[in-house]
Design a protein around this motif. Structure first.
Motif, PDB file in Angstrom:
ATOM      1  N   LYS A 187      -8.528  39.531 -27.493  1.00  0.00           N
ATOM      2  CA  LYS A 187      -8.335  38.554 -26.428  1.00  0.00           C
ATOM      3  C   LYS A 187      -7.384  39.146 -25.406  1.00  0.00           C
ATOM      4  CE  LYS A 187      -8.582  34.007 -28.691  1.00  0.00           C
ATOM      5  NZ  LYS A 187      -9.100  33.117 -27.654  1.00  0.00           N
ATOM      6  N   ILE A 188      -7.465  38.650 -24.198  1.00  0.00           N
ATOM      7  CA  ILE A 188      -6.439  38.948 -23.203  1.00  0.00           C
ATOM      8  C   ILE A 188      -6.057  37.626 -22.561  1.00  0.00           C
ATOM      9  CG2 ILE A 188      -8.189  39.567 -21.479  1.00  0.00           C
ATOM     10  CD1 ILE A 188      -6.066  41.505 -20.291  1.00  0.00           C
TER      11      ILE A 188
ATOM     12  N   ALA B 262      -1.562  45.517 -25.738  1.00  0.00           N
ATOM     13  CA  ALA B 262      -1.209  46.061 -24.428  1.00  0.00           C
ATOM     14  C   ALA B 262      -0.699  44.968 -23.515  1.00  0.00           C
ATOM     15  CB  ALA B 262      -2.410  46.749 -23.775  1.00  0.00           C
TER      16      ALA B 262
ATOM     17  N   SER C  78     -10.542  45.733 -27.688  1.00  0.00           N
ATOM     18  CA  SER C  78      -9.201  45.161 -27.767  1.00  0.00           C
ATOM     19  C   SER C  78      -8.566  44.897 -26.417  1.00  0.00           C
ATOM     20  CB  SER C  78      -8.274  46.077 -28.581  1.00  0.00           C
ATOM     21  OG  SER C  78      -8.731  46.148 -29.901  1.00  0.00           O
ATOM     22  N   PHE C  79      -9.347  44.908 -25.375  1.00  0.00           N
ATOM     23  CA  PHE C  79      -8.845  44.578 -24.035  1.00  0.00           C
ATOM     24  C   PHE C  79      -7.652  45.434 -23.646  1.00  0.00           C
ATOM     25  CE2 PHE C  79     -11.365  40.846 -23.046  1.00  0.00           C
ATOM     26  CZ  PHE C  79     -11.791  40.434 -24.275  1.00  0.00           C
ATOM     27  N   THR C  80      -7.606  46.678 -24.039  1.00  0.00           N
ATOM     28  CA  THR C  80      -6.467  47.509 -23.676  1.00  0.00           C
ATOM     29  C   THR C  80      -6.654  48.221 -22.357  1.00  0.00           C
ATOM     30  OG1 THR C  80      -7.419  49.297 -24.970  1.00  0.00           O
ATOM     31  CG2 THR C  80      -5.758  47.947 -26.058  1.00  0.00           C
TER      32      THR C  80
ATOM     33  N   GLY D 125      -2.479  26.280 -10.337  1.00  0.00           N
ATOM     34  CA  GLY D 125      -1.377  26.149 -11.284  1.00  0.00           C
ATOM     35  C   GLY D 125      -1.669  26.684 -12.673  1.00  0.00           C
ATOM     36  N   GLN D 126      -2.801  27.371 -12.828  1.00  0.00           N
ATOM     37  CA  GLN D 126      -3.138  27.901 -14.156  1.00  0.00           C
ATOM     38  C   GLN D 126      -3.366  29.396 -14.094  1.00  0.00           C
ATOM     39  OE1 GLN D 126      -5.344  25.945 -16.987  1.00  0.00           O
ATOM     40  NE2 GLN D 126      -5.651  24.035 -15.879  1.00  0.00           N
ATOM     41  N   GLY D 127      -3.218  30.035 -15.237  1.00  0.00           N
ATOM     42  CA  GLY D 127      -3.561  31.446 -15.311  1.00  0.00           C
ATOM     43  C   GLY D 127      -5.065  31.633 -15.366  1.00  0.00           C
ATOM     44  N   LEU D 128      -5.502  32.867 -15.224  1.00  0.00           N
ATOM     45  CA  LEU D 128      -6.928  33.152 -15.347  1.00  0.00           C
ATOM     46  C   LEU D 128      -7.387  32.850 -16.774  1.00  0.00           C
ATOM     47  CD1 LEU D 128      -7.151  36.610 -13.524  1.00  0.00           C
ATOM     48  CD2 LEU D 128      -7.564  34.334 -12.595  1.00  0.00           C
TER      49      LEU D 128
ATOM     50  N   PHE E 155      -3.733  35.685 -19.682  1.00  0.00           N
ATOM     51  CA  PHE E 155      -2.983  35.844 -18.441  1.00  0.00           C
ATOM     52  C   PHE E 155      -1.906  34.774 -18.313  1.00  0.00           C
ATOM     53  CE2 PHE E 155      -4.962  39.037 -15.723  1.00  0.00           C
ATOM     54  CZ  PHE E 155      -6.130  39.299 -16.409  1.00  0.00           C
ATOM     55  N   GLY E 156      -0.778  35.168 -17.720  1.00  0.00           N
ATOM     56  CA  GLY E 156       0.201  34.190 -17.287  1.00  0.00           C
ATOM     57  C   GLY E 156      -0.226  33.569 -15.964  1.00  0.00           C
ATOM     58  N   LYS E 157       0.565  32.597 -15.484  1.00  0.00           N
ATOM     59  CA  LYS E 157       0.216  31.896 -14.251  1.00  0.00           C
ATOM     60  C   LYS E 157       0.617  32.671 -13.007  1.00  0.00           C
ATOM     61  CE  LYS E 157       0.581  27.385 -16.451  1.00  0.00           C
ATOM     62  NZ  LYS E 157       1.255  26.065 -16.474  1.00  0.00           N
TER      63      LYS E 157
ATOM     64  N   TYR F 126     -13.864  35.234 -15.314  1.00  0.00           N
ATOM     65  CA  TYR F 126     -12.679  34.406 -15.417  1.00  0.00           C
ATOM     66  C   TYR F 126     -12.785  33.250 -14.449  1.00  0.00           C
ATOM     67  CZ  TYR F 126     -10.276  38.105 -17.990  1.00  0.00           C
ATOM     68  OH  TYR F 126      -9.919  39.027 -18.935  1.00  0.00           O
TER      69      TYR F 126
ATOM     70  N   SER G 158      -2.710  41.577 -24.224  1.00  0.00           N
ATOM     71  CA  SER G 158      -3.970  41.682 -24.964  1.00  0.00           C
ATOM     72  C   SER G 158      -3.725  42.006 -26.430  1.00  0.00           C
ATOM     73  CB  SER G 158      -4.881  42.727 -24.342  1.00  0.00           C
ATOM     74  OG  SER G 158      -4.290  44.001 -24.360  1.00  0.00           O
TER      75      SER G 158
ATOM     76  N   TYR H 200      -0.724  43.062 -12.805  1.00  0.00           N
ATOM     77  CA  TYR H 200      -1.648  43.151 -11.672  1.00  0.00           C
ATOM     78  C   TYR H 200      -0.975  42.574 -10.436  1.00  0.00           C
ATOM     79  CZ  TYR H 200      -5.286  44.045 -15.117  1.00  0.00           C
ATOM     80  OH  TYR H 200      -6.016  44.597 -16.138  1.00  0.00           O
TER      81      TYR H 200
ATOM     82  N   LEU I  71     -10.625  33.055 -19.567  1.00  0.00           N
ATOM     83  CA  LEU I  71     -11.828  33.829 -19.832  1.00  0.00           C
ATOM     84  C   LEU I  71     -12.995  32.922 -20.187  1.00  0.00           C
ATOM     85  CD1 LEU I  71     -12.987  36.723 -20.186  1.00  0.00           C
ATOM     86  CD2 LEU I  71     -12.291  36.573 -22.588  1.00  0.00           C
TER      87      LEU I  71
ATOM     88  N   HIS J 295      -0.401  44.094 -19.414  1.00  0.00           N
ATOM     89  CA  HIS J 295      -0.949  44.464 -18.112  1.00  0.00           C
ATOM     90  C   HIS J 295      -0.149  43.783 -17.000  1.00  0.00           C
ATOM     91  CE1 HIS J 295      -5.221  45.203 -19.833  1.00  0.00           C
ATOM     92  NE2 HIS J 295      -4.481  44.797 -20.856  1.00  0.00           N
TER      93      HIS J 295
END
Lengths: 115, 110
Positions: free
Chosen positions: B97-98, B32, A99-101, A40-43, B100-102, A35, B93, B36, A45, B34
């Motif tokens: 894909k997953i 799902a 599925s990234f679960t 100011g941004q989310g992670l 993320f928020g900020k 990642y 997810s 963190y 991929l 998540h």
């Protein structure tokens, strides 16, 4: 202790140089991820791998390359084609990638600065 | 998955007070949710991974709820302590894909 190790923590590179970030895990996880974080941004991929010798592009793969020759290792190369490489890079793993679960386990990150 | 939104972006809470923040996500093709916790100079650590509508999970003073039909999750912290200061990341997810928020940056005031 089991976990994910990223190195180096800090890296400086000149424009036009390729650089490789290391990510090693001893959790026996099948899936590994890279990642990128910008202020100011989310992670976001970059690449992920669900099994050895296989990997897929994420949302921002351009200018990056990866390999997955061993289960425990997933190095990321930031090439000179990456237009804006200065960022914080996080590696993660999960038991499976389906599925990234699954819960993600993260390293402490590598901060790359291009001079 | 289009976008995961977290609010507020930043929050200051007095030590001992309880607080909560929100994660909203597209409810279609959901697998799902998540949560963190990411403390400065450390790795993000999983708090909860939830999959079922109506799910509630608890870990000590922290709990989370999930509404997959309307696409939101709440994270609650009861009796905030200095060690709760961190950035709380939410991720959704689905569709292989997953996203993320900020994050919500929580500061606990002594």
């Amino acid at each position: 202790d089991g976990g994910i190790t990223q190195s180096p923590k800090y890296l400086f590179r000149k424009e036009g140089q390729n650089v490789t970030l290391s990510c090693e895990q001893n959790l026996n996880h099948d899936a590994m991820y890279w990642y990128r974080q910008d202020p100011g941004q989310g992670l976001r991929l970059i690449y992920y791998s669900q099994i050895v010798n296989d990997f897929q592009k994420g949302d921002i793969a351009e200018g990056y390359s990866v390999s997955r020759e061993k289960k425990e290792s997933f190095p990321l190369t930031v090439t000179s084609a990456q237009k804006n490489p200065t960022a914080f890079y996080l590696c993660a793993s999960s038991i499976t990638g389906f599925s990234f679960t699954g819960e993600l386990f993260f390293g402490e990150g590598s901060r790359l600065t291009v001079l | 998955i289009l976008n995961v939104e977290q609010s507020p972006q930043s929050l200051h809470v007095q030590e001992g007070d309880s607080t909560n923040f929100t994660c909203s996500f597209p409810s279609s093709n959901f697998y799902a949710l998540h949560w963190y916790r990411w403390e400065t100079a450390k790795s993000p650590e999983a708090l909860f991974v939830m999959t079922l509508n109506g799910d509630e999970k608890k870990k000590g003073r922290i709990s989370a709820t999930l509404n997959t039909k309307e696409g939101y999750s709440y994270l609650y912290i009861k009796g905030s302590q200095p060690e709760d200061s961190a950035t709380y990341l939410c991720a959704s997810s689905g569709d292989d894909k997953i996203i993320f928020g900020k994050g919500t940056r929580l500061h606990i005031l002594p």
